[in-house]
Design an enzyme around this catalytic site. Sequence first.
Site, PDB file in Angstrom:
ATOM      1  N   ARG A 238       0.826  -1.223   0.000  1.00  0.00           N
ATOM      2  CA  ARG A 238       0.000   0.000   0.000  1.00  0.00           C
ATOM      3  C   ARG A 238       0.850   1.259   0.000  1.00  0.00           C
ATOM      4  O   ARG A 238       0.398   2.326  -0.417  1.00  0.00           O
ATOM      5  CB  ARG A 238      -0.977   0.026   1.187  1.00  0.00           C
ATOM      6  CG  ARG A 238      -1.851   1.283   1.167  1.00  0.00           C
ATOM      7  CD  ARG A 238      -2.761   1.436   2.371  1.00  0.00           C
ATOM      8  NE  ARG A 238      -2.155   1.084   3.615  1.00  0.00           N
ATOM      9  CZ  ARG A 238      -1.297   1.859   4.286  1.00  0.00           C
ATOM     10  NH1 ARG A 238      -0.966   3.055   3.847  1.00  0.00           N
ATOM     11  NH2 ARG A 238      -0.770   1.435   5.422  1.00  0.00           N
TER      12      ARG A 238
ATOM     13  N   TYR B  10     -14.574  15.760 -17.233  1.00  0.00           N
ATOM     14  CA  TYR B  10     -15.006  14.367 -17.132  1.00  0.00           C
ATOM     15  C   TYR B  10     -16.058  14.295 -16.018  1.00  0.00           C
ATOM     16  O   TYR B  10     -15.913  14.938 -14.978  1.00  0.00           O
ATOM     17  CB  TYR B  10     -13.789  13.494 -16.808  1.00  0.00           C
ATOM     18  CG  TYR B  10     -14.145  12.061 -16.561  1.00  0.00           C
ATOM     19  CD1 TYR B  10     -14.482  11.222 -17.613  1.00  0.00           C
ATOM     20  CD2 TYR B  10     -14.175  11.544 -15.272  1.00  0.00           C
ATOM     21  CE1 TYR B  10     -14.835   9.902 -17.376  1.00  0.00           C
ATOM     22  CE2 TYR B  10     -14.519  10.227 -15.029  1.00  0.00           C
ATOM     23  CZ  TYR B  10     -14.850   9.410 -16.089  1.00  0.00           C
ATOM     24  OH  TYR B  10     -15.205   8.117 -15.854  1.00  0.00           O
TER      25      TYR B  10
ATOM     26  N   ASP C 243      -5.471  17.125 -16.550  1.00  0.00           N
ATOM     27  CA  ASP C 243      -5.852  15.750 -16.864  1.00  0.00           C
ATOM     28  C   ASP C 243      -5.506  15.525 -18.336  1.00  0.00           C
ATOM     29  O   ASP C 243      -6.143  16.083 -19.223  1.00  0.00           O
ATOM     30  CB  ASP C 243      -7.354  15.573 -16.597  1.00  0.00           C
ATOM     31  CG  ASP C 243      -7.856  14.157 -16.893  1.00  0.00           C
ATOM     32  OD1 ASP C 243      -7.221  13.457 -17.699  1.00  0.00           O
ATOM     33  OD2 ASP C 243      -8.900  13.780 -16.334  1.00  0.00           O
TER      34      ASP C 243
ATOM     35  N   LYS D  34      -7.657   4.149 -19.759  1.00  0.00           N
ATOM     36  CA  LYS D  34      -7.892   4.486 -21.170  1.00  0.00           C
ATOM     37  C   LYS D  34      -6.642   4.134 -21.993  1.00  0.00           C
ATOM     38  O   LYS D  34      -6.211   3.006 -21.967  1.00  0.00           O
ATOM     39  CB  LYS D  34      -8.289   5.958 -21.274  1.00  0.00           C
ATOM     40  CG  LYS D  34      -9.311   6.412 -20.225  1.00  0.00           C
ATOM     41  CD  LYS D  34     -10.677   5.777 -20.400  1.00  0.00           C
ATOM     42  CE  LYS D  34     -11.618   6.013 -19.223  1.00  0.00           C
ATOM     43  NZ  LYS D  34     -11.772   7.389 -18.780  1.00  0.00           N
TER      44      LYS D  34
HETATM   45  C1  LIG Z   1     -12.090   7.957 -17.600  1.00  0.00           C
HETATM   46  C2  LIG Z   1     -11.590   9.300 -17.247  1.00  0.00           C
HETATM   47  C3  LIG Z   1     -11.340   9.652 -15.912  1.00  0.00           C
HETATM   48  C4  LIG Z   1     -11.606   8.710 -14.759  1.00  0.00           C
HETATM   49  O1  LIG Z   1     -10.807   7.586 -14.857  1.00  0.00           O
HETATM   50  P1  LIG Z   1     -11.156   6.174 -14.115  1.00  0.00           P
HETATM   51  O2  LIG Z   1      -9.966   5.343 -14.453  1.00  0.00           O
HETATM   52  O3  LIG Z   1     -12.454   5.692 -14.673  1.00  0.00           O
HETATM   53  O4  LIG Z   1     -11.257   6.476 -12.662  1.00  0.00           O
HETATM   54  C5  LIG Z   1     -10.854  10.918 -15.648  1.00  0.00           C
HETATM   55  N1  LIG Z   1     -10.633  11.806 -16.649  1.00  0.00           N
HETATM   56  C6  LIG Z   1     -10.884  11.510 -17.930  1.00  0.00           C
HETATM   57  C7  LIG Z   1     -10.617  12.543 -18.969  1.00  0.00           C
HETATM   58  C8  LIG Z   1     -11.375  10.252 -18.279  1.00  0.00           C
HETATM   59  O5  LIG Z   1     -11.621   9.979 -19.559  1.00  0.00           O
END
Ligand SMILES: *Cc1c(COP(=O)(O)O)cnc(C)c1O
Length: 388
Positions: free
Chosen positions: A51, A105, A177, A202
């Site tokens: 962890r 998001y 992000d 992703k």
């Molecule tokens: C999918 C996504 C997230 C969240 O990611 P998770 O892995 O589902 O927690 C955050 N920002 C963007 C732009 C995303 O496409």
Amino acid sequence: MSEAQTRFETLAVHGGEPRPAHHGSVVHPVYQGTVFETRPGETYDEIQYIRLNSNPSQDYLHDKLALLEGAEAAIATASGMAAITTALLATLQAGDHVIAAGAFYGGTHHFLTGQAPRLGWEVDFVDPADPEAWAAALRPETKAFVVETISNPLVRVGDLRAIAAFSREHGLTSIIDNTFATPVVFRPHSVGFDLVCHSATKALNGHSDIVAGVVTGSAERLARVRSVLNLYGASLDPHAGFLLARGLKTLALRVRQQNANALGVARFLEGHQGIAQVNYPGLASHPEHARAAELFDGFGSVLSFRPVGGVAAADALIKGLELPYTAPSLGGVESLVTRPAVTSHAGMSPAERAAEGIDEDLVRFSCGIEATEDLVADFAQALAPLEA
Ligand SMILES: *Cc1c(COP(=O)(O)O)cnc(C)c1O
């Protein structure tokens, strides 16, 4: 590795790989062990515990991720949401104010609107392309500026250089992000962003089979992010980390093919009489095309469009497509198609969607790594019945 060997494709394969390799293994092993023997004189910070994100497989993944984003340090998290929330939790105290630029998001938007008030943070949403709005939002308590590289689903590109410079000038931590771009398309640290977050669920993993996230930044900032992550406990399991490291090795190849597919599909749709509007930063018709061309290497895997004929046409087109799965998410090897008003943005009211310009008949397409010609042919056959 010498300077000549640090192009992205080479880094993706060789970056962070210990040489000589453990037992000569070409693939870094999965250390699934939760705890490792302590050595005399070791401090708490040096304990290797799962962890605490200090197991050898975790260390290996962090090295690789930092190299790919061009950062001093990286940490993997249990999800993209864990990456974003941990970056914010490590930056802000109760009473602080955040400037949030753009349409976020869904999870991030919910966190900023629903959870931030409980934590004592105030949030102002501003236009990522309007520096006067940022200046108007600035307060003595403002501590962070948050933005996404490419907005979802309208794929707008904010004035990212100016956001990083504005943040620096006013002593704010800039957090971006970078999920929609990936470091193949854009490396935010290179224009001065402090913390870069990803949903590795992703494109970084790219195979639609794990949940993971990443935060990168300076060693000093990452030490704070890491200590918050360790306390909240959203650490990434080494098994998922192994899959993420495997995915990263092909990131450049996958993203370049996705970029080519998105440009090919966008150009085809823009020239088709059954399509009313196409949003893709690679098209000259996109309002931020010039900015994207200057900042990016490629324009990303996601486009959106509105067919002639409204929601009925959008649903008929989605049904008629044979290759993509009808699903939200993005960045995987398989193409995905979705109507944001009923999936990714269903949590917003129709009025909120309208305010953001997310029309009910908008279709989002996330390109996989299929052949461009096959994706275009699929759109051609799916659009044909709509014209009759
Ligand atoms: C999918 C996504 C997230 C969240 O990611 P998770 O892995 O589902 O927690 C955050 N920002 C963007 C732009 C995303 O496409």
